[in-house]
Each structure stands twice: as structure tokens, then as C-alpha cells.
Scaffold this active site. Structure first.
Site, PDB file in Angstrom:
ATOM      1  N   THR A 204     -33.032  33.210 -23.535  1.00  0.00           N
ATOM      2  CA  THR A 204     -31.474  32.460 -23.590  1.00  0.00           C
ATOM      3  C   THR A 204     -31.362  31.569 -22.208  1.00  0.00           C
ATOM      4  O   THR A 204     -33.223  31.384 -22.111  1.00  0.00           O
ATOM      5  CB  THR A 204     -31.115  34.462 -23.129  1.00  0.00           C
ATOM      6  OG1 THR A 204     -31.087  35.152 -23.336  1.00  0.00           O
ATOM      7  CG2 THR A 204     -29.454  34.173 -22.024  1.00  0.00           C
ATOM      8  N   GLY A 234     -26.508  42.178 -26.506  1.00  0.00           N
ATOM      9  CA  GLY A 234     -27.222  41.921 -25.125  1.00  0.00           C
ATOM     10  C   GLY A 234     -26.620  42.582 -23.628  1.00  0.00           C
ATOM     11  O   GLY A 234     -25.041  42.621 -23.610  1.00  0.00           O
ATOM     12  N   THR A 255     -32.688  37.036 -17.859  1.00  0.00           N
ATOM     13  CA  THR A 255     -33.041  36.664 -19.433  1.00  0.00           C
ATOM     14  C   THR A 255     -33.619  37.577 -19.205  1.00  0.00           C
ATOM     15  O   THR A 255     -35.143  38.180 -18.166  1.00  0.00           O
ATOM     16  CB  THR A 255     -33.786  35.253 -19.416  1.00  0.00           C
ATOM     17  OG1 THR A 255     -34.890  35.620 -18.253  1.00  0.00           O
ATOM     18  CG2 THR A 255     -32.378  34.500 -19.098  1.00  0.00           C
TER      19      THR A 255
END
Ligand code: ASP
Length: 361
Positions: A204, A234, A255
């Protein structure tokens, strides 16, 4: 590393132009300070991002120094990675869900107006963070999902594009043929795709920006967990989980295993720890330790989350943070090689940094 040699209260209040405004949390000294991260508060703007964001921090820094508000500077910075087919964790070229469809999640938050926007499970739109920005600026909502998010983007002139590159499709085909011995898929010929390429991949980009005048903003954008169940959302598009900022305190993001950032309210927790006096790095480490304690309970229903051999969580998670006085820092759960763990740009330029970890291996 050295502590800031001026009181945090002074810096936070003065730097922010907030003198006279009530601070909503106690600014107390942290008795457990082991201060690392940036040694002294930076003068001027600071941008931090995940390790895949070196170009992002440079671009966002240039933008915010040019007068762009922090949240928009962050969004322009991450656009480089969203459009990069070689980054298989974000935007164009991102790995698809289990049905081979690329579904993107993104959110942004503006500290100045304390406003946020997000899109989740959006398909065929290369720059979801830009769509999130429009949700934030042009609606009274925060989250749009799926077809609604896509229709919204199209109504603002975004183009539909195929985001599944040949490389991502080949990785997905190999994953589909390899992940179970009990199905009817035969392995695709050729070894162009290495096994490591189709391990479940988290990845990410998060970017937080502090302007020279003390305002913050941030964004997180991703293709999410590779081969996820279609419709899975997510942490990246969830405010407080994959990102959070408060103009009185600073900005943070995450992340890695999104479900853990969600279960812990991780980015919100980092900001609140900074509000209570932690340095950014201390706050990131604190949030990671909170996750570890939660995983110890979660392994009763999901043993796969805990590595008995290494006696630690089996997944990685990173937090990134900037405090309003210019201190920045990051921390990661597991080192995982010798690579840098985050990117930063300030008056010293854009660079990759190795931050602290909870577990070396
Ligand atoms: N946090 C993202 C997600 O769970 C993935 C990542 O950051 O690697 O969707």
C-alpha cells in the site's frame, strides 16, 4: 536520538497558530521516552510515506511548499505510485482479488477542515485517492463503495481503465493454479513468475504531510490484500485505521495487514498517543505492541496469525507518523530484510530511512 530542546507545548501551539486555543489532550512528558525518529523538529514542511513512496514524498513536498494544502499534496504524491504498473500493491498494476478483478481502496483526511473521504472496492479507476478527495470536498459523506464509488468517479470525469496488467494477471493465474492441491487448475507453463511473487502480498502507500505553517493532511491508497475475497475492504479506506490526522496533533497511517490496523484502530491510536506526549516513533511502537497483545488473543480463532516458531505475529504491519512540531517517525512489526522501512522528505531532501522494528526476524 536527542529530544527537542524546546517544550512541545510551545512548539505545538505556536507552530500551529493555535496559541490560545484549548488543546484537547494533556501534553505530558512521556516517562518512557526512548526518543528516536527525527532528532529535532524539522523547520518547514515534512512528508512521510511508506518505503515505496520515495518519489511520492518528493512530489508532495514540492506541492506543499508551493502552497497546495497538505491533503492534496499527499494525493498528488501518491498518484505517481497509483499510475506505476511496476508497483503491484497500488492502483494500476495492483494484484487482483481471487476472481482476477482489481479492486482499489483509498481514503484521505484533511486536518485543516477535519474532513475525510474514501472509496472502497472501486474498479477500473486508476486514482482512487483523487476520487476520495472529491467525496471529501463535494459531499456530506465519508465512504463510498463499489459501483456507487465508480459511478461517482465517472460523474466527475474519471475514465474507466483496465487496471489489470499482464504481469499482475500472470501472477494471479499462477496463484489460482497453485493455492490448492484439490482443485482442477493445472499449473501454467513457464516459470516467468517466481513463487515469491504470488505469496499473499500486502502493500500500500500511505503519505502524511505537514506544511510549514503547521497544517496536516494524509492519504492511503492500495489494491489491498492480493487475492482477497471480492468485496473485502481493508484498513486503507477506513478513517482511524489506515490513516488519521488531527490538526492539533499530527498525522498517521498504516500499511500491512489491514485487519490488524482495523482491529486496533491503529492510526487513530498513534495520533492519540502523540496527543498524550509520545514522539511519533514511540506512538508507532506503542500501536504495534497493542496489536501484538491483541493477536495473542486472536490466535485462539486464527492460529495462522501467530508464528509459534518465532514467537511473534506472522504478519507485517507498519505505522508512519508526523507530529505537528515536525518530528516524524515510523515503526514496523518485522524487519524482513535489510531494506529501508519508510520514505521522508523535508528541507534535507527526499530519502529512504530504516526505522525501528519490534522483531528483527
Ligand atoms: N493494508 C492494506 C490492506 O490490508 C494492505 C497493505 O498495506 O499491505 O488492504
Amino acid at each position: 536520538m536527542t529530544k527537542p530542546n524546546i517544550s512541545r507545548r510551545t512548539v505545538l501551539a505556536a507552530g500551529a497558530g493555535l496559541a490560545g486555543l484549548p488543546f484537547s489532550g494533556p501534553l505530558r512528558a512521556n516517562p518512557h521516552r526512548a526518543s528516536t525518529g527525527s532528532p529535532l523538529p524539522a523547520k518547514g514542511a515534512v512528508v512521510i510515506a511508506s518505503a515505496n513512496g520515495l518519489r511520492t514524498v518528493a512530489k508532495a513536498y514540492q506541492e506543499v511548499q508551493g502552497g497546495t494544502r497538505p491533503v492534496s499534496a499527499a494525493i498528488q504524491g501518491v498518484a505517481i505510485v497509483e499510475a506505476d504498473p511496476n508497483d503491484i500493491s497500488v492502483g494500476y498494476g495492483g494484484l487482483p482479488n481471487e476472481q482476477g478483478v482489481v479492486q482499489l481502496d483509498a481514503a484521505c483526511m484533511d486536518g485543516i477542515a477535519h474532513n475525510a473521504g474514501s472509496v472502497a472496492c472501486i474498479e477500473n479507476i486508476m486514482h482512487p485517492a483523487q476520487v476520495a478527495e472529491i467525496v471529501m470536498d463535494h459531499t456530506d459523506h465519508v465512504n463510498l463503495v463499489g459501483q456507487g464509488a465508480k459511478d461517482f468517479a465517472l460523474s466527475y470525469g474519471f475514465k474507466e481503465e483496465n487496471l489489470l496488467t499482464d504481469r499482475a494477471r500472470k501472477i494471479w493465474l499462477k496463484w489460482r493454479a497453485s493455492h490448492s492441491k484439490d482443485d482442477d487448475w493445472l499449473s501454467p507453463a513457464g516459470d516467468e513468475i517466481k513463487n515469491a511473487d504470488f505469496e499473499r502480498l500486502y502493500g500500500t502507500i500511505h503519505c502524511s504531510v505537514l506544511s510549514a505553517s503547521g497544517d496536516v493532511g494524509c492519504t492511503t491508497t492500495t489494491s489491498g490484500l492480493s487475492f482477497k475475497i471480492p468485496g473485502r475492504i481493508g484498513d486503507s479506506p477506513l478513517i482511524g485505521c489506515g490513516l488519521f490526522c488531527d490538526n492539533e496533533v499530527g498525522s498517521a497511517g498504516a500499511t500491512g495487514r489491514g485487519e490488524s490496523a482495523i482491529h486496533s484502530g491503529g492510526s487513530w491510536l498513534v495520533v492519540e498517543r502523540m496527543r498524550s506526549g509520545d514522539t511519533p516513533e514511540e506512538a508507532c511502537l506503542y500501536a504495534l505492541k497493542r496489536v501484538v497483545s491483541q493477536v495473542k488473543r486472536q490466535r485462539t480463532w486464527q492460529p495462522r496469525l501467530w508464528s509459534e516458531k518465532e514467537n511473534r505475529p506472522s504478519f507485517n504491519l507498519s505505522f508512519y507518523a508526523i507530529r505537528k512540531d515536525g518530528l516524524f517517525g515510523s515503526a514496523r512489526m518485522i524487519r524482513g530484510g535489510d531494506n529501508p522501512t519508510y520514505s521522508v522528505c523535508d528541507s534535507k531532501g527526499a530519502r529512504l530511512v530504516k526505522g525501528p522494528v519490534l522483531y528483527e526476524s
